[in-house]
Write an enzyme that holds these catalytic residues in place. Structure first.
Site, PDB file in Angstrom:
ATOM      1  N   LYS A 115       6.521  -9.563  -8.568  1.00  0.00           N
ATOM      2  CA  LYS A 115       7.101  -8.586  -9.194  1.00  0.00           C
ATOM      3  C   LYS A 115       7.836  -8.942 -10.595  1.00  0.00           C
ATOM      4  O   LYS A 115       7.421  -8.218 -11.355  1.00  0.00           O
ATOM      5  CB  LYS A 115       8.383  -8.317  -8.266  1.00  0.00           C
ATOM      6  CG  LYS A 115       8.219  -7.797  -6.931  1.00  0.00           C
ATOM      7  CD  LYS A 115       9.577  -7.031  -6.396  1.00  0.00           C
ATOM      8  CE  LYS A 115       9.061  -6.113  -5.062  1.00  0.00           C
ATOM      9  NZ  LYS A 115      10.157  -5.813  -4.415  1.00  0.00           N
ATOM     10  N   LYS A 197      -3.732  -4.722   3.812  1.00  0.00           N
ATOM     11  CA  LYS A 197      -2.577  -3.823   4.729  1.00  0.00           C
ATOM     12  C   LYS A 197      -2.416  -2.644   4.045  1.00  0.00           C
ATOM     13  O   LYS A 197      -2.424  -2.244   3.046  1.00  0.00           O
ATOM     14  CB  LYS A 197      -1.456  -4.565   4.995  1.00  0.00           C
ATOM     15  CG  LYS A 197      -0.614  -4.375   6.111  1.00  0.00           C
ATOM     16  CD  LYS A 197       0.692  -5.262   6.103  1.00  0.00           C
ATOM     17  CE  LYS A 197       1.805  -4.503   6.388  1.00  0.00           C
ATOM     18  NZ  LYS A 197       3.060  -5.381   6.569  1.00  0.00           N
ATOM     19  N   LYS A 200       2.532   1.479   1.130  1.00  0.00           N
ATOM     20  CA  LYS A 200       2.936   2.810   0.472  1.00  0.00           C
ATOM     21  C   LYS A 200       2.955   2.503  -0.954  1.00  0.00           C
ATOM     22  O   LYS A 200       2.909   3.525  -1.733  1.00  0.00           O
ATOM     23  CB  LYS A 200       4.515   3.137   0.960  1.00  0.00           C
ATOM     24  CG  LYS A 200       5.333   2.180   0.671  1.00  0.00           C
ATOM     25  CD  LYS A 200       6.782   2.862   1.412  1.00  0.00           C
ATOM     26  CE  LYS A 200       7.633   1.470   1.303  1.00  0.00           C
ATOM     27  NZ  LYS A 200       8.866   1.787   1.953  1.00  0.00           N
TER      28      LYS A 200
END
Ligand code: TRP
Length: 335
Positions: A115, A197, A200
Site C-alpha cells: 500500500k 483471486k 473488488k
C-alpha cells in the site's frame, strides 16, 4: 450474547460493493455460524481512512455493507454487525497496543509495503499502524476465531504475537485468537486472470462480479471470462484454471458435483456453459438483491440496527478495555 459460545470476529473494509468471490467464499457460509458462535462483523471504517476517502462515498459504502450482510442472511439480532467508529474502545485499545508493537514488525507487513507503494504520496502513520488497530479489533472481544483469507494471515499472526506479549508482561488478559478455516466456502478466482483471486480492487471491471450487478452485466462478464483453447468442460485447476473456476462457481450456485457438471456439458462448447454459469449466478444472487433493495428503502429500520448493535459492541468492548487499562496502570474513575 451467550457466554459459553466461542467468539468469531471478522472485519471488512467498506470499500465498494463486495464481489461474488467474497460472497461465495465467506459471507454465504457465515449464515451457518450464527447459532453455534457469538459472531461480530465489524465494518472497519477507521481502517478505510488509512487511504483517502470521499466522505459521502465512505458513508454510503458503510451503510451498504451493513445492508449487504443482512441481505445475505446474517440476522442482525443474532450477530453484532456494527461500525468500528461507533465503538471508541477500538481506538483506545489500538493506542495501548501501539505501545506493544515494534516498528520492525510493522515494517515487515507485506500489505504495508504494497500500500505504501500504491499510495506513495500518502504514507501516513495510520497506514503503518493499521495492523495494531486490527489487533485491537480482534482482542477487544476476547475472540477465539477469525475467518481470514491468506492476505490477512500475517496480520492475524501479529495480533497473536501482540496478545502473547501483553499477556507475558501483564498477566493473562487477552485470549490468543486462532484463524478460522472454513470447511466449506469456495475460493473464487478472477474471471480475467483465473490464477489470481477475484478482488473488488481489480482495475479490470470484467475480472470481478459485484453481488449487486444486474443480470445483463453478469451475463456479459461471464461471456468474456477467460477459459482456454481446449473445448472440454473438465475440472483441472492446474491446467484449466479458467474453466475450473467457472465450474466451482456453478457448483456452489447449483449444489452439483464437478462430476455432474462435466456430464451436463459433455460435447458442448464453452459458449453455452458460460451462459449457464451466468444464469445460475443471477438466480443465486436474486434473493439477496431483492432483500437489499427492500432494506435500502427502510432507513429507519437500518438506523435502529446500527444503534442497537453499536450499543451491544460497546458493552462487550468496555469489559476488555477496562481490564487492560487497569493492567497498564491507568487510574480508574471510582464508581
Ligand atoms: N484488514 C482486513 C482486510 O483488509 C479487515 C479487518 C480489519 C479485519 N480488522 C479486522 C479482518 C479484524 C479480520 C479481523 O481485509
Amino acid at each position: 450474547m451467550s457466554e459459553q459460545k466461542k467468539v468469531i470476529f471478522s472485519g471488512m473494509q467498506p470499500s465498494g460493493v463486495i464481489t461474488l468471490g467474497n460472497y461465495l467464499g465467506a459471507l454465504k457460509n457465515w449464515t451457518n455460524l450464527q447459532d453455534e458462535y457469538n459472531c461480530l462483523y465489524c465494518i472497519v471504517d477507521m481502517h478505510a481512512i488509512t487511504v483517502r476517502q470521499d466522505p459521502a462515498v465512505l458513508r454510503k459504502n458503510s451503510r451498504d455493507l451493513l445492508m449487504l450482510y443482512i441481505a445475505a442472511g446474517l440476522d442482525p439480532e443474532k450477530n453484532v454487525i456494527y461500525m468500528q467508529s461507533h465503538v471508541s474502545g477500538h481506538a483506545e485499545l489500538a493506542w495501548i497496543l501501539n505501545c506493544f508493537t515494534y516498528m520492525g514488525e510493522l515494517n515487515r507487513m507485506t500489505q504495508f509495503k504494497d500500500k505504501s507503494q500504491k499510495h506513495s504520496d500518502n504514507v501516513n502513520v495510520g497506514l503503518f499502524a493499521y495492523p495494531a488497530l486490527m489487533a485491537a479489533d480482534i482482542l477487544l472481544y476476547q475472540t477465539d476465531l477469525v475467518p481470514v483469507g491468506v492476505d490477512q494471515k500475517q496480520h492475524l499472526e501479529l495480533a497473536r504475537d501482540i496478545a502473547i506479549r501483553f499477556n507475558n508482561t501483564h498477566g493473562d488478559t487477552f485470549k490468543v485468537p486462532e484463524p478460522y478455516i472454513s470447511k466449506v466456502g469456495a475460493k473464487i478466482m478472477s474471471l480475467q486472470d483465473p490464477t489470481k483471486k477475484m478482488s473488488k480492487s481489480d482495475e479490470d471491471t470484467n475480472a470481478s462480479v459485484s453481488i449487486l450487478d444486474d443480470p445483463d452485466t453478469i451475463v456479459r462478464k461471464f461471456k468474456r471470462a477467460v477459459t482456454d483453447s481446449d473445448t472440454v468442460v473438465r475440472f483441472d485447476p492446474e491446467n484449466k484454471p479458467g474453466v475450473s473456476n467457472l465450474m466451482t462457481i456453478y457448483s456452489v450456485a447449483t449444489g452439483m458435483t464437478m462430476q455432474q457438471i462435466e456430464t451436463e456439458f459433455e460435447g458442448q462448447g464453452y459458449g453455452s456453459f458460460k451462459l449457464k454459469v451466468a444464469e445460475a449466478v443471477v438466480e443465486e444472487l436474486r434473493p439477496l438483491q431483492d432483500k437489499f433493495k427492500q432494506l435500502a428503502k427502510d432507513k429507519t429500520y437500518i438506523d435502529t440496527i446500527i444503534k442497537k448493535n453499536a450499543e451491544t459492541a460497546n458493552y462487550l468492548a468496555a469489559k476488555t478495555l477496562r481490564k487492560v487499562q487497569k493492567k497498564v496502570g491507568f487510574v480508574p474513575i471510582s464508581r
